[in-house]
Design a protein around this motif. Structure first.
Motif, PDB file in Angstrom:
ATOM      1  N   UNK A 156       0.832  -1.205   0.000  1.00 44.55           N
ATOM      2  CA  UNK A 156       0.000   0.000   0.000  1.00 44.55           C
ATOM      3  C   UNK A 156       0.869   1.258   0.000  1.00 44.55           C
ATOM      4  N   UNK A 157       1.943   1.239   0.768  1.00 42.68           N
ATOM      5  CA  UNK A 157       2.814   2.411   0.829  1.00 42.68           C
ATOM      6  C   UNK A 157       3.457   2.675  -0.529  1.00 42.68           C
ATOM      7  N   UNK A 158       3.925   1.632  -1.201  1.00 41.44           N
ATOM      8  CA  UNK A 158       4.542   1.798  -2.515  1.00 41.44           C
ATOM      9  C   UNK A 158       3.519   2.333  -3.509  1.00 41.44           C
ATOM     10  N   UNK A 159       2.329   1.743  -3.510  1.00 41.36           N
ATOM     11  CA  UNK A 159       1.298   2.174  -4.439  1.00 41.36           C
ATOM     12  C   UNK A 159       0.878   3.614  -4.189  1.00 41.36           C
ATOM     13  N   UNK A 160       0.679   3.956  -2.925  1.00 38.78           N
ATOM     14  CA  UNK A 160       0.238   5.307  -2.582  1.00 38.78           C
ATOM     15  C   UNK A 160       1.289   6.345  -2.944  1.00 38.78           C
ATOM     16  N   UNK A 161       2.553   5.998  -2.746  1.00 41.05           N
ATOM     17  CA  UNK A 161       3.626   6.958  -2.993  1.00 41.05           C
ATOM     18  C   UNK A 161       3.976   7.097  -4.473  1.00 41.05           C
ATOM     19  N   UNK A 162       3.843   6.016  -5.241  1.00 44.03           N
ATOM     20  CA  UNK A 162       4.409   6.010  -6.587  1.00 44.03           C
ATOM     21  C   UNK A 162       3.396   5.947  -7.717  1.00 44.03           C
ATOM     22  N   UNK A 163       2.224   5.384  -7.496  1.00 40.18           N
ATOM     23  CA  UNK A 163       1.343   5.055  -8.620  1.00 40.18           C
ATOM     24  C   UNK A 163       0.056   5.866  -8.623  1.00 40.18           C
ATOM     25  N   UNK A 164      -0.443   6.126  -9.824  1.00 37.58           N
ATOM     26  CA  UNK A 164      -1.780   6.687 -10.007  1.00 37.58           C
ATOM     27  C   UNK A 164      -2.701   5.521 -10.331  1.00 37.58           C
TER      28      UNK A 164
END
Length: 579
Positions: free
Chosen positions: A48-56
Motif C-alpha cells: 500500500x505504501x509503494x502504491x500510494x507513494x508512486x502510482x496513479x
C-alpha cells in the motif's frame, strides 16, 4: 524425482566457511518479522505504501486492467453486479465494430469487457467504498498469499521456516509488480501455488483425498481467472500421480487423487458458469478457453518467437529479436555461473563469480537506461528462477517442482494468447513456472549467504525497474487522459486499438468515444459523427500519421501532442470541425 525435506545444502563439497558454534541472538524485530501473520501484515502495508507513494490508480500495467476499471465504474452506475458497460452509438453501430474499448463483446443486450467475473464481484464492494485505489487490496492480498505459499512450499522442500522465501518472493520477483496493479495475476498465482503445496502433501502422504480435492478446487478457482491454470493442473497432478505410481506400484492412489482433484476443478468451473449465466446470461470464460484452444496450433513460427520472448526476453527496444534473445540467454548463464562460483570457498572462483554477476547487473542497468519498459522473460525478470533452472537438479527434493515448472512450459506456450509477448512482465502466462523455479533457486542457495545476497541484488534491481515502469506508466496514462478530456471535444475517435481501453478508468457511456483502426472504420465513425449531429470531433493517432485535410463534411483544425504511456511517447490529437 522427489523426497522428504532435508537440511543439508544442495552441494556439500563447496560450502561457505563454517558458522561459529554460537549464534548471536536475533534482534526482536527480526524475530517478529519471521512470524507469518506479522510478516503478512507488514508486506501488505509495504504494498500500500509503494502504491500510494508512486502510482496513479487510474493508470495501469495493461489494457485489460483499464477494461476492468471501466466495468467497475459502470457497475456502480448500474447499481449492482451488472457488468454492462453500454455503448452510446449502439443505434448506429449495432454490431459494435467501433466500440471504444477493445475486446468488448455483445452478450444478449449487454456490452461486456471483462473475462473473469469472480474478481469483479469481489472488487465491487471495495470500489463502492474507496474507488480505484481500494480495489488494489485484492491483488495485494493475492501477492501476500503468494509469498506465504512460497514459504510453505520451501519448508516442505528443504526445511526451515521458509521466511526468506516469503520476503524475496513478495518483494523481489514479478509478484511485487502484479501486487500493484488491478489484475488477477497475483490472485491466480496464489491459488495455483497453494494447490501445488496441497499436491505435494498428498504425494508425500501428509494429506489424503481432502488435500486432492482442495488442490482441484484451488486450480478450478484459478482457472476462472487464468486459463493457463488448466495447463498447470494437468501437469502438476499428472506428474504427482506418476510419482505415486512409481513409488506404490499400484494404480489405486494415483487414480483416486486424479479423479478427486478433477472433481474439485470441475465443480469450480461449473460454479463460475452458473455465475456468468446469472449475471450476463452467457458462458464468458468457457468461450475464451475455447477460443484459446482453437488458436493453439496456428502460426508455429510466431509461437516459437513468443516462447523465446517470454523465456529470456529483456525488452531492449534498440536490439533485434535475435540479439535480444541471445543476450537474455547470456544473462541467464551469467547468473547461474556467478552464483555457483560465489558458493565456493575458493577465492579465485569467488572473484570470477562476482565478475559474472557484475556483468549481468550491467546488462540490467543498460536495459533500463535504454528506456523504462517491460522485461517479458520469466528467467530474466526473476534471476532466482534462472538459478533454479540450471542448478536445482542437484537437489533431489527440488526435482519435482522443477519438473512441473518445465513440463508445463511447452503446453503453456502453445496455448497462450498470441500477440502480447512483449508488453508483459515476467511471462504473465507462465507465472507459476517462474515462482516454482524461483523457490528452487532460493533453496539451492540455502546457507550460502554470499551468493544469495548477490542474486538478491540482481533480482531487486530488475524488480525496482518494473516498479518504476509501472509508476511512470500509470501517471503518464492518467495525465494523458486528463489532457485529452480537458480539450472538451464533442467526440473522440481513436485510430489506435488499445488507447481508450488503456484509459478505461475515465470511461463513461455518455462520452462519445469510438475506436476506428481501419480506413473503412474511420469513414463509418465520421458518418456516425454527422448522423449524431456532432459539431466537432478529435482524431487520436500516432504523430507520424498525416491526417487528411477533410473527413466527410469536417475540416481539419489544430493538432496537439499528448504524452501517453511514457513521457517520450506522444499521440497526436487532431480536431475536425464541421464545414
Amino acid at each position: 524425482m522427489t523426497g522428504t525435506a532435508v537440511e543439508a545444502p544442495p552441494y556439500e563439497d563447496e560450502q561457505d566457511d563454517a558458522a561459529p558454534s554460537t549464534t548471536p541472538a536475533r534482534p526482536a524485530v527480526v524475530v517478529w518479522l519471521r512470524r507469518p501473520v506479522v510478516a503478512a501484515l507488514v508486506l501488505l502495508v509495504a504494498y500500500f505504501a509503494i502504491s500510494l507513494a508512486l502510482n496513479d490508480p487510474r493508470g495501469t500495467l495493461g489494457t485489460d486492467t483499464g477494461g476492468k476499471l471501466a466495468t467497475l465504474h459502470m457497475m456502480e452506475r448500474n447499481g449492482g453486479l451488472d457488468p454492462d458497460i453500454g455503448y452510446w452509438a449502439e443505434r448506429y453501430d449495432p454490431h459494435g465494430a467501433l466500440q471504444p474499448l477493445h475486446y468488448t463483446y455483445r452478450v444478449g443486450d449487454k456490452w461486456v469487457n471483462v473475462t473473469t467475473l469472480p474478481m469483479m464481484v469481489a472488487a465491487y464492494p471495495l470500489y463502492l467504498a474507496g474507488g480505484n485505489r481500494a480495489v488494489l487490496l485484492l491483488p495485494m492480498l493475492g501477492a501476500v498469499a503468494c509469498a506465504l505459499a512460497a514459504a510453505a512450499l520451501t519448508r516442505r522442500l528443504v526445511g526451515g521456516d521458509g521466511m526468506s522465501a516469503f520476503w524475496i518472493v513478495g518483494l523481489a520477483t514479478p509478484v511485487a509488480i502484479y501486487a500493484l496493479d488491478f489484475w488477477e495475476h497475483s490472485i491466480g498465482l496464489a491459488l495455483m501455488l497453494w494447490a501445488v503445496v496441497l499436491v505435494w502433501d498428498v504425494m508425500e502422504r501428509r494429506a489424503g483425498w481432502k488435500g486432492a480435492l482442495g488442490a482441484g478446487v484451488l486450480f478450478g478457482v484459478a482457472a476462472t481467472m487464468r486459463t493457463e491454470a488448466l495447463v498447470y493442473f494437468l501437469v502438476t497432478v499428472g506428474v504427482a500421480c506418476l510419482v505415486m505410481l512409481w513409488r506404490d506400484r499400484s494404480l489405486l492412489r494415483p487414480i483416486t487423487v486424479g479423479v478427486v482433484s478433477l472433481g474439485g476443478l470441475f465443480a469450480m468451473l461449473v460454479g463460475n458458469r452458473l455465475l456468468e449465466q446469472f449475471l450476463i446470461g452467457s458462458d464468458l470464460r468457457g468461450a475464451r478457453v475455447a477460443g484459446t484452444a482453437a488458436s493453439s496450433g496456428s502460426a508455429l513460427t510466431v509461437r516459437v518467437q513468443e516462447a523465446l520472448t517470454t523465456a529470456v526476453g529483456l525488452g531492449f527496444a534498440s536490439l533485434s529479436s535475435g540479439k535480444a534473445w541471445l543476450l537474455g540467454g547470456v544473462v541467464v548463464a551469467l547468473i547461474a555461473g556467478g552464483a555457483w562460483l560465489l558458493s565456493t570457498r575458493d577465492r579465485v572462483r569467488i572473484v570470477a563469480g562476482a565478475a559474472l554477476l557484475s556483468v549481468a547487473a550491467l546488462v540490467y542497468l543498460g536495459r533500463f537506461t535504454d528506456g523504462l519498459g517491460f522485461v517479458p522473460g520469466l528467467l530474466t525478470a526473476s534471476p532466482f528462477a534462472a538459478l533454479g533452472l540450471v542448478l536445482a537438479w542437484r537437489h533431489p527434493a527440488l526435482r519435482w517442482p522443477t519438473s512441473v515448472a518445465l513440463l508445463a512450459l511447452p503446453i503453456a506456450w502453445a496455448t497462450q494468447y498470441s500477440g502480447g509477448a512483449d508488453p508483459q512482465w515476467g511471462g504473465r502466462y507462465l507465472l507459476l513456472s517462474s515462482a516454482l523455479l524461483t523457490i528452487a533457486g532460493l533453496a539451492v542457495l540455502r546457507g550460502r549467504t554470499r551468493a544469495l545476497c548477490a542474486v538478491l541484488a540482481l533480482s531487486s534491481l530488475v524488480t525496482l525497474g518494473g516498479i518504476a515502469w509501472l509508476s511512470v506508466r500509470s501517471h503518464t496514462v492518467a495525465q494523458g487522459m486528463e489532457t485529452i478530456l480537458a480539450r472538451h471535444d464533442d467526440m473522440l475517435i481513436s485510430r489506435q486499438t488499445h488507447l481508450l481501453r488503456e484509459g478505461g478508468a475515465f470511461y463513461d457511456v455518455d462520452r462519445k468515444w469510438l475506436t476506428a483502426t481501419t480506413p473503412e472504420q474511420l469513414r463509418q465513425a465520421v458518418a456516425i459523427a454527422a448522423e449524431s449531429d456532432t459539431a466537432e470531433f478529435a482524431v487520436i493517432d500516432s504523430p507520424d500519421q498525416a491526417e487528411p485535410r477533410r473527413l466527410g463534411t469536417y475540416e481539419r483544425g489544430g493538432t496537439q501532442l499528448v504524452p501517453f504511456i511514457r513521457p517520450d511517447v506522444r499521440v497526436a490529437v487532431t480536431t475536425y470541425h464541421r464545414s
